[in-house]
Design an enzyme around this catalytic site. Structure first.
Site, PDB file in Angstrom:
ATOM      1  CD  GLU A 109     -38.143  28.427 -15.355  1.00  0.00           C
ATOM      2  OE1 GLU A 109     -37.445  29.572 -15.281  1.00  0.00           O
ATOM      3  OE2 GLU A 109     -38.093  27.527 -14.451  1.00  0.00           O
ATOM      4  CB  SER A 110     -42.978  22.822 -15.563  1.00  0.00           C
ATOM      5  OG  SER A 110     -43.831  21.648 -15.208  1.00  0.00           O
TER       6      SER A 110
END
Length: 123
Positions: free
Chosen positions: A66-67
């Site tokens: 997700e990052s």
């Protein structure tokens, strides 16, 4: 219709955390990885290193699907910075941030939030 990108960025500064916690690389890696799991994000890779010298400390970067989550510490100053950025609706950056803050036991902390979601602009 194309779904818009959801991005949430929680970041802050931690003051007065115990030096022995902020200098323990293995402990820091462990709590960041556990926080990522608690926040329902998926770990891609974890990197950590110790920086020596004046203003040295420990850095932990966890790349997630997700990052990312980034933690940087300055034990002599009893100070740390924490950056949690997630994309998508599943992963919860607040759970990740709060888990790490609780584990580092700061006397005080400042938290910021930025909605990094895509705006529905027509170009």
């Amino acid at each position: 219709m194309v779904r818009l990108v959801v991005g949430r960025h929680v970041y802050g500064d931690l003051y007065g955390s115990p030096r022995e916690l902020l200098s323990n690389r293995e402990f820091l890696v462990s709590i960041v990885e556990e926080a990522v799991r608690e926040g329902e994000a998926s770990i891609l890779e974890t990197r950590s290193w110790v920086v020596g010298g004046e203003h040295g400390g420990v850095s932990v970067i966890v790349l997630i699907v997700e990052s990312h989550v980034a933690l940087h510490t300055w034990p002599e100053n009893e100070y740390a910075t924490l950056d949690v950025y997630t994309c998508g609706e599943k992963a919860d950056p607040w759970k990740i941030f709060n888990y790490i803050v609780k584990a580092l036991k700061p006397k005080h902390y400042i938290v910021h939030y930025s909605d990094r979601s895509q705006l529905p602009l027509e170009l």
